[in-house]
Each structure stands twice: as C-alpha cells, then as structure tokens.
Design a protein around this motif. Sequence first.
Motif, PDB file in Angstrom:
ATOM      1  N   ASP A  44      19.209  -6.495  10.577  1.00  0.00           N
ATOM      2  CA  ASP A  44      18.469  -6.032  11.747  1.00  0.00           C
ATOM      3  C   ASP A  44      18.934  -4.655  12.224  1.00  0.00           C
ATOM      4  OD1 ASP A  44      17.516  -8.544  11.408  1.00  0.00           O
ATOM      5  OD2 ASP A  44      18.154  -9.313  13.351  1.00  0.00           O
ATOM      6  N   GLY A  45      20.251  -4.427  12.236  1.00  0.00           N
ATOM      7  CA  GLY A  45      20.780  -3.152  12.677  1.00  0.00           C
ATOM      8  C   GLY A  45      20.798  -2.978  14.183  1.00  0.00           C
ATOM      9  N   LYS A  46      19.932  -3.719  14.874  1.00  0.00           N
ATOM     10  CA  LYS A  46      19.815  -3.600  16.320  1.00  0.00           C
ATOM     11  C   LYS A  46      19.078  -4.830  16.821  1.00  0.00           C
ATOM     12  CE  LYS A  46      15.331  -1.353  16.445  1.00  0.00           C
ATOM     13  NZ  LYS A  46      14.750  -2.404  17.281  1.00  0.00           N
ATOM     14  N   CYS A  47      18.846  -4.900  18.113  1.00  0.00           N
ATOM     15  CA  CYS A  47      18.024  -5.977  18.658  1.00  0.00           C
ATOM     16  C   CYS A  47      16.632  -5.913  18.028  1.00  0.00           C
ATOM     17  CB  CYS A  47      17.931  -5.835  20.175  1.00  0.00           C
ATOM     18  SG  CYS A  47      16.727  -6.947  20.952  1.00  0.00           S
ATOM     19  N   PRO A  48      16.104  -7.040  17.516  1.00  0.00           N
ATOM     20  CA  PRO A  48      14.805  -6.994  16.836  1.00  0.00           C
ATOM     21  C   PRO A  48      13.606  -6.925  17.763  1.00  0.00           C
ATOM     22  CG  PRO A  48      15.644  -9.239  16.838  1.00  0.00           C
ATOM     23  CD  PRO A  48      16.725  -8.381  17.425  1.00  0.00           C
ATOM     24  N   PHE A  49      13.810  -6.927  19.081  1.00  0.00           N
ATOM     25  CA  PHE A  49      12.653  -6.822  19.972  1.00  0.00           C
ATOM     26  C   PHE A  49      12.033  -5.438  19.824  1.00  0.00           C
ATOM     27  CE2 PHE A  49      10.289  -6.348  23.917  1.00  0.00           C
ATOM     28  CZ  PHE A  49       9.701  -7.600  24.041  1.00  0.00           C
TER      29      PHE A  49
ATOM     30  N   ARG B 118      12.642   5.143  18.015  1.00  0.00           N
ATOM     31  CA  ARG B 118      12.946   4.424  16.775  1.00  0.00           C
ATOM     32  C   ARG B 118      12.337   5.125  15.562  1.00  0.00           C
ATOM     33  NH1 ARG B 118      17.245   2.560  16.809  1.00  0.00           N
ATOM     34  NH2 ARG B 118      16.680   1.739  14.775  1.00  0.00           N
ATOM     35  N   PHE B 119      11.162   5.721  15.755  1.00  0.00           N
ATOM     36  CA  PHE B 119      10.577   6.500  14.663  1.00  0.00           C
ATOM     37  C   PHE B 119      11.464   7.693  14.321  1.00  0.00           C
ATOM     38  CE2 PHE B 119       7.484  10.027  13.576  1.00  0.00           C
ATOM     39  CZ  PHE B 119       7.490   9.723  12.207  1.00  0.00           C
ATOM     40  N   ARG B 120      12.023   8.335  15.340  1.00  0.00           N
ATOM     41  CA  ARG B 120      12.922   9.458  15.068  1.00  0.00           C
ATOM     42  C   ARG B 120      14.119   9.007  14.235  1.00  0.00           C
ATOM     43  NH1 ARG B 120      13.671  14.398  17.149  1.00  0.00           N
ATOM     44  NH2 ARG B 120      12.207  14.062  18.877  1.00  0.00           N
ATOM     45  N   HIS B 121      14.660   7.845  14.561  1.00  0.00           N
ATOM     46  CA  HIS B 121      15.804   7.329  13.811  1.00  0.00           C
ATOM     47  C   HIS B 121      15.427   7.109  12.344  1.00  0.00           C
ATOM     48  CE1 HIS B 121      19.400   5.006  12.865  1.00  0.00           C
ATOM     49  NE2 HIS B 121      18.608   4.087  12.336  1.00  0.00           N
ATOM     50  N   LYS B 122      14.270   6.486  12.100  1.00  0.00           N
ATOM     51  CA  LYS B 122      13.869   6.216  10.721  1.00  0.00           C
ATOM     52  C   LYS B 122      13.547   7.514   9.982  1.00  0.00           C
ATOM     53  CE  LYS B 122      11.874   2.443   9.567  1.00  0.00           C
ATOM     54  NZ  LYS B 122      10.957   1.303   9.332  1.00  0.00           N
ATOM     55  N   ALA B 123      12.885   8.454  10.672  1.00  0.00           N
ATOM     56  CA  ALA B 123      12.553   9.724  10.026  1.00  0.00           C
ATOM     57  C   ALA B 123      13.817  10.516   9.707  1.00  0.00           C
ATOM     58  CB  ALA B 123      11.623  10.540  10.924  1.00  0.00           C
TER      59      ALA B 123
ATOM     60  N   PRO C  75      14.153  -2.750   8.272  1.00  0.00           N
ATOM     61  CA  PRO C  75      15.011  -1.757   7.608  1.00  0.00           C
ATOM     62  C   PRO C  75      14.240  -1.079   6.487  1.00  0.00           C
ATOM     63  CG  PRO C  75      15.629  -4.003   6.997  1.00  0.00           C
ATOM     64  CD  PRO C  75      14.645  -4.122   8.106  1.00  0.00           C
ATOM     65  N   ASP C  76      14.367   0.230   6.410  1.00  0.00           N
ATOM     66  CA  ASP C  76      13.586   1.007   5.445  1.00  0.00           C
ATOM     67  C   ASP C  76      14.376   1.182   4.156  1.00  0.00           C
ATOM     68  OD1 ASP C  76      11.426   2.348   4.507  1.00  0.00           O
ATOM     69  OD2 ASP C  76      11.824   4.215   5.566  1.00  0.00           O
ATOM     70  N   TRP C  77      14.636   0.051   3.476  1.00  0.00           N
ATOM     71  CA  TRP C  77      15.355   0.128   2.212  1.00  0.00           C
ATOM     72  C   TRP C  77      14.502   0.817   1.165  1.00  0.00           C
ATOM     73  CZ3 TRP C  77      16.472  -5.703   2.848  1.00  0.00           C
ATOM     74  CH2 TRP C  77      17.613  -5.882   3.645  1.00  0.00           C
ATOM     75  N   GLU C  78      15.153   1.441   0.215  1.00  0.00           N
ATOM     76  CA  GLU C  78      14.460   2.020  -0.922  1.00  0.00           C
ATOM     77  C   GLU C  78      15.404   1.979  -2.115  1.00  0.00           C
ATOM     78  OE1 GLU C  78      14.485   6.599  -0.815  1.00  0.00           O
ATOM     79  OE2 GLU C  78      14.230   5.998   1.256  1.00  0.00           O
ATOM     80  N   PRO C  79      14.853   2.017  -3.323  1.00  0.00           N
ATOM     81  CA  PRO C  79      15.722   1.924  -4.506  1.00  0.00           C
ATOM     82  C   PRO C  79      16.741   3.045  -4.516  1.00  0.00           C
ATOM     83  CG  PRO C  79      13.420   1.642  -5.114  1.00  0.00           C
ATOM     84  CD  PRO C  79      13.436   2.078  -3.678  1.00  0.00           C
ATOM     85  N   PRO C  80      18.015   2.724  -4.781  1.00  0.00           N
ATOM     86  CA  PRO C  80      19.028   3.771  -4.862  1.00  0.00           C
ATOM     87  C   PRO C  80      18.762   4.733  -6.010  1.00  0.00           C
ATOM     88  CG  PRO C  80      20.044   1.617  -4.589  1.00  0.00           C
ATOM     89  CD  PRO C  80      18.602   1.384  -4.887  1.00  0.00           C
ATOM     90  N   GLN C  81      19.438   5.862  -5.974  1.00  0.00           N
ATOM     91  CA  GLN C  81      19.276   6.868  -7.011  1.00  0.00           C
ATOM     92  C   GLN C  81      20.054   6.463  -8.255  1.00  0.00           C
ATOM     93  OE1 GLN C  81      20.687  10.469  -5.222  1.00  0.00           O
ATOM     94  NE2 GLN C  81      19.155  10.431  -3.579  1.00  0.00           N
TER      95      GLN C  81
ATOM     96  N   VAL D   5       1.269   6.343  -0.982  1.00  0.00           N
ATOM     97  CA  VAL D   5       2.369   7.061  -1.594  1.00  0.00           C
ATOM     98  C   VAL D   5       3.308   6.078  -2.284  1.00  0.00           C
ATOM     99  CG1 VAL D   5       3.963   6.952   0.346  1.00  0.00           C
ATOM    100  CG2 VAL D   5       4.010   8.936  -1.166  1.00  0.00           C
ATOM    101  N   VAL D   6       4.044   6.533  -3.288  1.00  0.00           N
ATOM    102  CA  VAL D   6       5.056   5.703  -3.935  1.00  0.00           C
ATOM    103  C   VAL D   6       6.164   5.411  -2.922  1.00  0.00           C
ATOM    104  CG1 VAL D   6       6.741   5.578  -5.795  1.00  0.00           C
ATOM    105  CG2 VAL D   6       4.533   6.693  -6.187  1.00  0.00           C
ATOM    106  N   ASN D   7       6.521   4.147  -2.797  1.00  0.00           N
ATOM    107  CA  ASN D   7       7.557   3.711  -1.862  1.00  0.00           C
ATOM    108  C   ASN D   7       7.253   4.133  -0.426  1.00  0.00           C
ATOM    109  OD1 ASN D   7      10.026   2.508  -1.069  1.00  0.00           O
ATOM    110  ND2 ASN D   7      11.058   4.495  -1.147  1.00  0.00           N
ATOM    111  N   PRO D   8       6.153   3.622   0.164  1.00  0.00           N
ATOM    112  CA  PRO D   8       5.845   3.943   1.563  1.00  0.00           C
ATOM    113  C   PRO D   8       6.836   3.266   2.505  1.00  0.00           C
ATOM    114  CG  PRO D   8       4.348   2.250   0.753  1.00  0.00           C
ATOM    115  CD  PRO D   8       5.172   2.698  -0.430  1.00  0.00           C
ATOM    116  N   ALA D   9       6.860   3.724   3.742  1.00  0.00           N
ATOM    117  CA  ALA D   9       7.746   3.147   4.750  1.00  0.00           C
ATOM    118  C   ALA D   9       7.399   1.681   4.973  1.00  0.00           C
ATOM    119  CB  ALA D   9       7.633   3.919   6.062  1.00  0.00           C
ATOM    120  N   ARG D  10       8.421   0.863   5.159  1.00  0.00           N
ATOM    121  CA  ARG D  10       8.236  -0.562   5.361  1.00  0.00           C
ATOM    122  C   ARG D  10       8.102  -0.864   6.846  1.00  0.00           C
ATOM    123  NH1 ARG D  10      12.299  -3.447   4.552  1.00  0.00           N
ATOM    124  NH2 ARG D  10      11.420  -5.275   3.538  1.00  0.00           N
TER     125      ARG D  10
END
Length: 514
Positions: free
Chosen positions: A370-375, A183-188, A446-452, A167-172
């Motif tokens: 990081d946003g949080k502990c990277p472990f 953590r998946f819930r947070h990203k979703a 971090p799931d960055w993506e190009p801004p609008q 897909v265009v711009n897949p999750a990182r």
Amino acid sequence: MDSRAAVATAEALSVSFAELAVVLREAVEAPGQCADPMHRRAELALRTLAAVACGEATMAALKVQAVADYDDAAQALAGPATSPEDNTGQEMAVVAEVACVLTVSERSAGALLAEAHQLTTRLPLTLSALQAGQISWQHARVMVDETTNLDRPAAAALEAHFLDPFVVNPARGGPVGELIPGRFRHKARTWRERHHPVSIEKRHIKSAADRRLEYAPDRDGMAWLSAYLPADQAAGIWDRTTAAARALQGPHEDRTLSQIRADTVAIWLLGGTGDRADIDGGSVAAGVPSPRAQVLVTVPVLSLLGVTDEPAMLDGYGPIPPSMARQLIADGAESFHSVLVDPRDGAPLEIGRTSYRVTKAQRQWLRMRDGKCPFPGCSNHSLDNEADHVLAWARGGATGISNLGQPCHKHHRLRHTTGWKPMGATKNEPPGWISPTGRHYQSEHPDWEPPQWPKPWPNGPVPGPHRSDLHLPGNELPDCGLPSDDIFPDDTPPDGPVPEDPYPNWDFTAHSTV
C-alpha cells in the motif's frame, strides 16, 4: 490558438453545461414523487459537483488555448526582436497584458503563459484530457512541472504512461483524474526518476553536495528549522521520530502527534537529561524513548547485484540511487528491511528479516503493497497506519494479505463508525472503498513495472506473466537465494487477528447504512 481547437473546446463546454442543466432540472422537477427524497437530494448534489468539476477543467483548457494564442499573436504583431533587451521588453508587455485582463499578479500571469506554452506545444495528451474534463487544472500543472527539463521524447513518454491507455506498460490503478493532484505528483515524480535520461546516481551526487540545515525566524516567537539531506537519512529520522512520538501517546497525553514529533526532535538535538522540560507551555519528558524505526527498501534483484543501475524504492519517499540501497543492506542497518522484487514483472519476492513472525511479516508486506493509507487521496505514511480486516474476523474473514488493509487512524475510524467500507483487496493491490451513497472509489495502486535487464543478457527472460515461469529452461536467474513460492498464501489458516486491529469482531454489515 487553432480556431478548430477553440470550437471543439467550446462545444465540450456546452456539453458539460447541458449535463449540469439536466441534473439541476431533475432536482426541481417532481421531488415529491421520490420514495427517498433525502437520498435523491444527496445523489443530485454529488452529480452536480461532478458536472461542475468537468466544466471547470474544460474552462481551464479554453483559458490555456486563449493565453497561448494571445502570446503567439502578440509576438507576431511586435515583430522580431532586434536585441536581448527588446525581447525582454516584448515578454514583459505580454505578461503585463495577461495579468491585467485576468486581474492577477504578473508573476502568476508569467507562470500561466509558461504553462500554456508547454501544454500547447509539448503535451497534447494532457491538453486533450483537460479539455475533455478527464483531469483537473491541478493535474495538468503537475504534468507540466514533472516534464520540465526533460527532452521531448522523455516528456512524451511520461505523458503517454499516464494518459495513453494503449501505450506499452501504462500506469496501473485507473485514470489519472481519479487521483488527487498530490498523489499524481508522487507517481509522476517516481516514474520520472526511474526513466530520467540522466542516471539517478549522477543526479544524486550533484544534489548531495547541496545538503544543508536552514533556520528561518517566524511570527509569534516561533521559527522553522529544516534540513536538506539524502533521502535515506531523512526517511530514517522521520520514521524514528514518529515511532518515538507514537510511544508517548496515551490517554493522559493531550499533545497531537505533530506536536510530540516536534518536541521529540528538540529534546534529542538539545540533549535531554531525563528531567521535565517545558516546551511551548506543555510539560514534556526529556527522556524520550528512541525505538528503532522500520523502513522498507524495495530493491530490484539485478540492481542489488550491481548488474543494473535501476533505482531502488524507499518507503515513504520514492526512488533512491541503487548504491544507497546496497550500502544500507551491506551495513546491516537494523532500521531498514530490504524487499527483493521479481526481475520479470517488478512484483515483490521476499521481505528480508532475521526472525520469522507471520504477523510482523504481514504488516511489512502491507506497508510495501500500500505504501500509505489506501483511502482515496490520503497520503498518511504507512508507518502511522493500522492493520485492519476487510471482511471482519467474526464474519469469517481470514488474516491473509488479500483480506487486510492498513488505513490510517482517521480512516480506520471512518470505516468502523460510518457507512464507508473497504472492498476488493488482493495480494498486490490495496482495497477500494464504497461510500454510504453506494459510489465506488478505487485506491491508488503501486505503479510497479518490469525491472531493467542488462544488455546483452545471456539466457534472458522468456516473456510471460507468471512468477512460476522463472524456472523454465532459458529463463534462469542468478542464484540469489530467492523463494519461488508466495510467502503469505491467502488460504493459510491464521492463528488470530492482527494485533493492530482494534475492532477484530466488528460486524460491519450490521452497522452499514448502505
């Protein structure tokens, strides 16, 4: 249930069990021929756990398909409902049958039927990943939850972002199955907020009308006090309380951080006078210090200017309305630091500050990166975490961003007292980890993506991956006073180790068991 799908799932399950049988066979055959039998035993145990997890996911997929098939068959056998009461009765009968077969409550059976319907009719990628053992049943449930109330195109887009590699711009940051479900819930949820068909401004206005304070008595002389607040207020209260609790910790303090947080809030709300007060049998100082918390707000530059309505990101929470971010910055809130991001790729450009101190700015950059502990799997918020050198300072490690991490106290200690070690940090990605058994585990990225970009936009951006392209002809941005160079070049000689690192001279390799 499509019989071909059932056969495919059963075959996948047989493959999983065959792989498990191979692992177990290795565990009992010729154990004495191994030079390191304990290491081999540990490795086989981990392989067994991995095979069992894969088999459990495949079994869950088979259960989903069976539940959905029974639901369809029962409805066909019952015939069309002649009234709303008849329809309700048919649904209750199906739920009751599933509950009895699985020996679960009817509430649990009803939830399973609803989830099975969503997975078999709207989320084909999720069901396929579950069948293949690539995600767990908990991951599948998160996907169902986060696509609820989305129309089909929006649900398909969210699913594809995380499960379709083309897909265009897949999750990182690697496959979804490598994230713990929380953590998946947070990203979703974050992606859902960014791409929801209804503006976050409109949804926030509606939800803010429901703000409230709730009180609920509990057992053993305790009670719950909770507040439903706008995210910026809640985050500010939490971080300020945490900072105050940290200030009270010391060698003579036997309360946990959570206990000090609770005591601090109680003292603030009840009006501490500076006298000693007993709370829950422990002596608590009423005059609790109130240091300023520091909360990062990541704002797309065009959103800050009011050109787009793209959400901002509040550290430790997620997307917030751009109006909330603009208000925080306009009011000059001392506890909040704005982070402008590149309009081309979403990468950070600048951390707002009134005074320049490299170590302080680096700590803020780490919090943003990081946003949080990277472990892997740890959700400890960045405010609680400590700066740490990936390569020890004594071994030539620099104090550049790509050699720094911010593990929580627990995993900081794990790194320096066991065979676990971090690896591979970059300026925009946290370090991964290597376990004592030699396994590599990726950190959540971090799931960055190009801004609008607004439409139409004169002299819009020329596609390209590099921030230096911002100044090419035809790619000019509004004059926002943004820097074009990196703030923290990794090759800048540091003045010394970051103050938060309690082990600046630790020679990790001398203590490693790997």
